[in-house]
Design an enzyme around this catalytic site. Structure first.
Site, PDB file in Angstrom:
ATOM      1  N   GLU A 180       0.797  -1.234   0.000  1.00 57.16           N
ATOM      2  CA  GLU A 180       0.000   0.000   0.000  1.00 57.16           C
ATOM      3  C   GLU A 180       0.828   1.282   0.000  1.00 57.16           C
ATOM      4  O   GLU A 180       0.767   2.060   0.967  1.00 57.16           O
ATOM      5  CB  GLU A 180      -0.947   0.025   1.202  1.00 57.16           C
ATOM      6  CG  GLU A 180      -2.002  -1.040   1.178  1.00 57.16           C
ATOM      7  CD  GLU A 180      -3.073  -0.824   2.247  1.00 57.16           C
ATOM      8  OE1 GLU A 180      -3.000   0.156   3.008  1.00 57.16           O
ATOM      9  OE2 GLU A 180      -4.004  -1.652   2.299  1.00 57.16           O
ATOM     10  N   GLU A 365      -5.750  -8.111   0.897  1.00 53.65           N
ATOM     11  CA  GLU A 365      -6.302  -7.822   2.230  1.00 53.65           C
ATOM     12  C   GLU A 365      -7.762  -7.452   2.065  1.00 53.65           C
ATOM     13  O   GLU A 365      -8.119  -6.702   1.155  1.00 53.65           O
ATOM     14  CB  GLU A 365      -5.627  -6.618   2.907  1.00 53.65           C
ATOM     15  CG  GLU A 365      -4.275  -6.857   3.470  1.00 53.65           C
ATOM     16  CD  GLU A 365      -3.713  -5.613   4.161  1.00 53.65           C
ATOM     17  OE1 GLU A 365      -4.489  -4.820   4.744  1.00 53.65           O
ATOM     18  OE2 GLU A 365      -2.490  -5.431   4.090  1.00 53.65           O
TER      19      GLU A 365
HETATM   20  C1  BGC Z   1      -2.881  -2.277   6.145  1.00 58.24           C
HETATM   21  C2  BGC Z   1      -2.896  -3.114   7.414  1.00 58.24           C
HETATM   22  C3  BGC Z   1      -3.944  -2.555   8.365  1.00 58.24           C
HETATM   23  C4  BGC Z   1      -5.293  -2.661   7.697  1.00 58.24           C
HETATM   24  C5  BGC Z   1      -6.461  -2.172   8.548  1.00 58.24           C
HETATM   25  C6  BGC Z   1      -4.261  -1.999   5.620  1.00 58.24           C
HETATM   26  O1  BGC Z   1      -4.265  -0.776   4.991  1.00 58.24           O
HETATM   27  O2  BGC Z   1      -2.075  -2.895   5.164  1.00 58.24           O
HETATM   28  O3  BGC Z   1      -1.622  -3.091   7.969  1.00 58.24           O
HETATM   29  O4  BGC Z   1      -3.946  -3.174   9.600  1.00 58.24           O
HETATM   30  O5  BGC Z   1      -5.276  -1.871   6.540  1.00 58.24           O
HETATM   31  O6  BGC Z   1      -6.331  -0.826   8.848  1.00 58.24           O
END
Ligand code: BGC
Length: 458
Positions: A180, A365
């Protein structure tokens, strides 16, 4: 932007699961600083996140990431959880300051040996290791020299990546380079919500090019070492205008360019979008950089959490847009709007914008935090999380049915962990973690995901 209402069904059978049969893969993710604890162990150096947590008042609940899940010492417990969960792959990150405590120089063998053991344990459990080389923990020394504002940082990162790839590349065959870049640029350097907590607004933007250059260099190292598959993981959001007014429309287009196109166009078009109209200067590109950055990857990682509604700038604001609530949407514990259909739109939008230049997509994610107790006497029945995950998995199936090519889904996160500036106050895990004792207790969502994976393979 409107999505179907969520149906709260804890059973694994999703409407579209038939579209997600093997070779579709299931994963879960974590990141080093968020789970490892043990900040002073084994010669680890300081990162910008140590500086952030040590700044009084910076972390909402005053926590320091210690001990948290303490995965530096308890990774065998994580592997056992992954094994029972049945995931194909585990996305974790390698801490730069464990491997190169000062951000440059030779490798700290003790750290590489620990990661090497984790890799062996994962392989022994039949889980493919899928590390991220950079998940936000820049060595403090490099930040002192300008951090990602400096071109040199990309080359320091490449040196670090080479050490890791050399040590693990015989067994690790899948690599995420950078996590990111948009969050580092906008939240880290532009507005200062995340480390390194700088408030440079548009002066932060050279960090875009230097992170993408770092990706290009690391990808080249994986290729030269014949160390398997490689790609970057970006965060994407679906942007819509608050109203049909020309001002809101223009503001939404500007935000879309800034959050999405600025980070993906150079990968797939080999050029940056022209943001001159916003007063944003050109990126500090040198000859050959864009050719390196746009070298094809094996996959494109897409992190998705929520859509963004954008309106015209507020009076006197230093930025040309305002972020607004999403009308009518339920929200997560973080207050993030839940609109699964926006993920379908993001995936189809990438497909239509980049066409054949877009490699197969991995959702790197996706997940949600909800209010949960810090201590748990028994299993947490996190039906809201199950509903969130189920609806987003359906959204991926919808996208694939309509022409997207998503090959993998990754839950953020395997464990409750240190949620950056929110400390331990936001919990994203499939597994509850008592952040004082590090005890792990699977939640209902863990059992649900396990059953889903099993059914998808049946
Ligand atoms: C990040 C994580 C973070 C998650 C929730 C993502 O943008 O890569 O490290 O915990 O979001 O905020």
């Amino acid at each position: 932007m409107a999505s179907d209402p969520l149906t709260l069904d804890p059973a694994p059978s999703l409407r579209r699961l038939t579209l997600l049969r093997p070779p579709f893969r299931w994963s879960a993710a974590t990141a080093a600083f968020q789970i490892e604890g043990a900040r002073s162990a084994d010669g680890r150096g300081r990162s910008i996140w140590d500086d952030f947590v040590d700044t009084p008042g910076a972390v909402k609940d005053g926590s320091t990431a210690e001990p948290g899940p303490d995965s530096w010492r308890r990774s065998a417990e994580d592997v056992a959880l992954l094994d029972r969960l049945g995931v194909d792959r585990y996305r974790f990150s390698v801490s730069w300051t464990r491997v190169q405590p000062g951000g440059r120089g030779g490798a700290n063998r003790a750290a590489l040996d620990t990661y090497s053991r984790l890799v062996d344990e994962l392989l022994g459990a039949g889980v493919t290791p899928f590390p991220t080389l950079y998940h936000w923990d820049l060595p403090s020394e490099l930040e002192t020299e300008g951090g990602w504002l400096q071109r040199e940082t990309a080359f320091r990162f490449a040196d670090f990546a080479a050490l890791v790839i050399e040590a693990l590349g015989d067994r690790v065959r899948h690599w995420y380079t950078i996590n990111e870049p948009v969050s580092t640029t906008l939240q880290g350097y532009a507005i200062g919500e995340l480390a390194p907590a700088r408030q440079l607004l548009f002066d932060a933007l050279p960090t875009v090019h230097h992170q993408l250059l770092a990706h290009g260099l690391a990808q080249q190292i994986v290729r030269d070492a014949d160390a398997g598959q490689v790609g970057i993981v970006n965060n994407h959001t679906h942007v819509s205008a608050a109203t049909a007014s020309p001002e809101d429309q223009a503001a939404a287009a500007a935000y879309d360019a800034l959050h999405n196109h600025l980070f993906a166009d150079p990968l797939f078009f080999g050029e940056y979008p022209d943001l001159g109209a916003l007063g944003i200067p050109e990126q500090p590109v040198h000859d050959g950089d864009l050719a390196l950055i746009s070298e094809p990857s094996d996959f494109y990682g897409v992190n998705f959490y929520n859509p963004t509604v954008v309106g015209a700038a507020l009076p006197e604001a230093p930025i040309p847009f305002s972020l607004q609530p999403v009308p009518g949407a339920d929200v997560t514990g973080f207050g993030w709007p839940i609109v699964p259909a926006a993920l379908t739109e993001v995936l189809l939008g990438l497909r239509s914008r980049y066409g054949d230049a877009l490699p197969p997509v991995i959702v790197g994610e996706n997940g949600a935090s909800f209010s949960e107790p810090s201590r748990s006497a028994g299993r947490i029945e996190d039906t809201e999380r199950i509903a969130y995950l189920a609806a987003h998995i359906e959204a991926i199936a919808d996208a694939n049915e309509r022409g997207a090519d998503v090959r993998e889904y990754t839950v953020w996160s395997l464990l409750d962990n240190f949620e950056w500036a929110e400390g331990f106050s936001q919990r994203f895990g499939l597994v509850h973690v008592d952040h004082e004792t590090s005890q792990r207790t699977p939640k209902a969502s863990y059992e649900w995901y396990r059953a889903l994976i099993e059914e998808a393979r049946a």
